[in-house]
Design an enzyme around this catalytic site. Structure first.
Site, PDB file in Angstrom:
ATOM      1  N   HIS A  75      -8.548  -7.083  -3.687  1.00 30.21           N
ATOM      2  CA  HIS A  75      -8.797  -5.799  -3.007  1.00 30.21           C
ATOM      3  C   HIS A  75      -9.355  -4.771  -3.992  1.00 30.21           C
ATOM      4  CE1 HIS A  75      -7.519  -3.171   0.653  1.00 30.21           C
ATOM      5  NE2 HIS A  75      -8.665  -2.787   0.120  1.00 30.21           N
TER       6      HIS A  75
ATOM      7  N   GLU B 103      -1.223  -8.838   1.473  1.00 27.48           N
ATOM      8  CA  GLU B 103      -1.476  -8.534   0.060  1.00 27.48           C
ATOM      9  C   GLU B 103      -0.199  -8.034  -0.620  1.00 27.48           C
ATOM     10  OE1 GLU B 103      -5.936  -6.854   1.086  1.00 27.48           O
ATOM     11  OE2 GLU B 103      -4.547  -5.574   0.006  1.00 27.48           O
TER      12      GLU B 103
ATOM     13  N   ARG C 158     -10.402  -5.305   6.131  1.00 26.08           N
ATOM     14  CA  ARG C 158      -8.954  -5.386   5.942  1.00 26.08           C
ATOM     15  C   ARG C 158      -8.508  -6.809   6.258  1.00 26.08           C
ATOM     16  NH1 ARG C 158      -9.315  -1.557   3.504  1.00 26.08           N
ATOM     17  NH2 ARG C 158      -8.573   0.566   3.853  1.00 26.08           N
TER      18      ARG C 158
END
Lengths: 314, 332
Positions: A280, A262, A233
């Protein structure tokens, strides 16, 4: 039997949407903003399940908007964006999709290593922009035989270890506790792992203990000849420290699939050629997305049929 | 031998450095103490006829030649070197050398053996992962700041379970097989002959291998039999979702056909480190999202250069000590 109401938090998969709408009454949050009082008044009591994902989870406010909510089925492994405390308090079940994406994420970690060390993406841009016709491409760095440090030797970390071993790499790891029956060298501090490897791969889950675990000291211990790979993450890394280390040449390079904010990526990274960035997509393959969607459906069906959940978190 | 040279510097053996002007003379510092170097490019300049004249004048008694990179080495150069017995090339592939002419003259040839194998295998896997998981495409997507505007990036394909056909199961092909096995790929191969000690399924023709593979990886040497072996029929057999990875030589593929198949969507994608007319790459490929292009850089790491240097020096030392070459090219 009356169709149960299921709310989807984000347009994560058209296949999943299709499968959900064929079994349940599907509400799409992006079509019906839950803050719309009219929508809530009409439907809040008919929503029994929420389908979320890693980025679009469920906070306390969202959970409390639906008094009849029984289960949150996340289309992800990570459930850090779901307020698990609130779920426990309301006795709401939570499921995730472990294992099915293990291989994809591990594959991508190796793809990011090769992309960063062997400069695959830079090479591709070099050829596409015509650079090869009048200049030589600079040297890249060998991957075979490098020492790889894995932070978090869970399913994904172990799958990464198995892959890099086939490249003749030496594996060491750091995790909450030393794993029995694992031959890899164990470090109980991440800074010692970083000081003793050339490639540091972050593959642990995000918790209060691991938030910002990759800080300035760890990056400095890793050093200017080494690279950092993050398929965990964004918040595992103090991103501002990563950016300054790359700009100042204190870190050799980075392969990043995840970012703190993000989909926004630090502007400074966009011009660096020792960084490989992805949006991602760790588990985003056709095959895995179908497997994850099927697991979400089977968890929901099991719940409504009062059978044991397949992959419960709580 | 080293002692001999120290006592009689004038007796240092001659070594011809053969290179095209764009390649720099490799590991000069390691050769100069042992050999008396004859480098026409340095001495006579880039003009080809001047270089040949220089060789004729100074290379008459030279017994050994170091061929730098894939510099073409043809009969005209060999004609200037009547005493030549040994060619050492700093490449794996030897398609740039007129082997039949060497054979006829009794000149032995050594390449760098396995020195590059790990790096080439890594490059092949890197290209494969990039094409299937769209690493470079995603990197472009992020750098173009498209992510906030277009939250969903196209899905990639899973690596595990894919049927990978390796064309040429030598040292590079075997290392690729080892790596991809750890990803759960299913390996088969094609080569001149079935390898008795290998358990992967063998296909004696490339068409059948393509028919039974999701991905073809080319890592065989280029010769008359393998030139354009990946043609229209093989690409058709590989199919709409098939992917070609080439870390061998550009001319293993009929490049015009490959470009046509890619542009028309008749195969799934390609990862190419080598091209037919390097450094020129077909421009039709530049706009495609399902290809990954690389400037023949599979071996360009400092580690590989060091290994190539070591093995080239070892081959030269073996030759001048009347020992068998360390990594001779075996005549077919």
């Amino acid at each position: 039997m009356e169709k149960k109401g299921v709310l989807m938090s984000y347009p994560m998969s058209s296949y999943l949407e299709h499968e959900l709408s064929s079994r349940f009454t599907l509400f799409k949050i992006w079509e019906h903003p839950f803050s719309d009082p009219q929508f809530l008044k009409q439907n809040s009591n008919s929503i029994h399940a929420l389908v979320s994902n890693a980025a679009h989870g469920a906070n306390a406010e969202l959970i409390d908007s639906f008094t009849e909510l029984e289960i949150i089925a996340s289309y992800s492994v990570g459930v850090d964006k779901i307020d698990l405390g609130k779920c426990k308090e309301r006795k709401i079940k939570v499921t995730n999709t472990p294992d099915v994406l293990t291989d994809d994420v591990a594959d991508l970690a190796v793809g990011l290593i090769l992309g960063t060390l062997r400069r695959v993406c830079v090479a591709d841009a070099f050829v596409r922009t015509g650079g090869w016709v009048n200049s030589e491409f600079p040297l890249s760095t060998k991957f075979t035989g490098k020492s790889v440090g894995i932070l978090g030797l869970g399913r994904i970390g172990y799958a990464i270890a198995k892959r890099v071993e086939a490249f003749g790499c030496h594996v060491s790891y750091c995790s909450r506790s030393e794993k029995p029956n694992i031959q890899y060298k164990y470090y109980d501090k991440v800074i010692d792992l970083a000081a003793n490897c050339e490639i540091l791969v972050v593959s642990c889950s995000l918790t209060e203990e691991t938030r910002h675990i990759i800080n300035r000291e760890v990056i400095n211990a890793l050093g200017s000849k080494s690279i950092l790979i993050n398929i965990g993450r964004g918040a595992h890394i103090v991103e501002s420290e990563l950016v300054s280390a790359l700009l100042e040449g204190r870190l050799g390079g980075a392969g990043l699939d995840v970012f703190e904010n993000e989909p926004h990526v630090p502007e400074e990274l966009l011009k660096l050629d020792n960084v490989v960035m992805m949006s991602h997509v760790g588990s985003d393959t056709v095959e895995t997305c179908k497997a994850m969607a099927d697991l979400v459906i089977r968890n929901l069906e099991a719940h409504f049929l009062k059978k044991p959940l397949l992959t419960p978190v709580i | 031998m080293a002692e001999n040279v120290d006592e009689h510097p004038q007796r240092k053996p001659l070594l011809v450095i053969h290179r095209i002007p764009s390649f720099s003379s490799l590991f000069h510092h390691r050769l100069a103490p042992t050999f008396s170097l004859i480098d026409p490019i340095t001495s006579a300049g880039a003009d080809r006829s001047a270089a040949l004249a220089f060789l004729r004048l100074h290379g008459g008694s030279a017994r050994a030649l170091l061929c730098v990179g894939p510099s073409p080495l043809k009969k005209d150069t060999l004609d200037c070197l009547p005493s030549l017995e040994c060619i050492v090339t700093s490449c794996v592939g030897v398609d740039h050398i007129d082997l039949s002419e060497c054979h006829r003259r009794g000149i032995s040839v050594a390449n760098v053996g396995d020195a590059f194998s790990d790096d080439v295998a890594d490059c092949a896997v890197g290209l494969l992962l990039d094409v299937l998981r769209k690493v470079s495409a995603a990197d472009r997507f992020v750098r173009a700041k498209s992510w906030p505007e277009q939250p969903v990036f196209p899905l990639g394909s899973r690596i595990g379970g894919k049927r990978v056909g390796i064309v040429g199961l030598g040292s590079i092909g075997s290392l690729i097989a080892k790596r991809l096995t750890s990803f759960g790929c299913i390996i088969a191969y094609n080569s001149r002959q079935k390898k008795p000690s290998v358990s992967f399924p063998y296909y004696d023709n490339i068409h059948d291998l393509a028919l039974n593979s999701d991905i073809l990886i080319l890592c065989c040497s280029l010769n008359d039999q393998t030139h354009h072996m990946i043609n229209k029929d093989v690409l058709t057999a590989l199919g709409k979702k098939g992917v070609v990875i080439n870390v061998g030589r550009g001319s293993l593929i009929d490049e015009k056909e490959l470009v046509r198949f890619l542009v028309e969507g008749k195969i799934g994608g390609a990862g190419l480190d080598v091209f037919e007319n390097e450094p020129n790459v077909p421009k039709e490929l530049f706009g495609l999202e399902n290809v990954v292009l690389s400037p023949h850089q599979a071996v360009i790491t400092p580690d590989s250069f060091k290994a190539a240097e070591d093995i080239s020096v070892a081959n030269l030392e073996a030759f001048f000590s009347n020992m068998p070459l360390v990594s001779p090219v075996i005549w077919e």
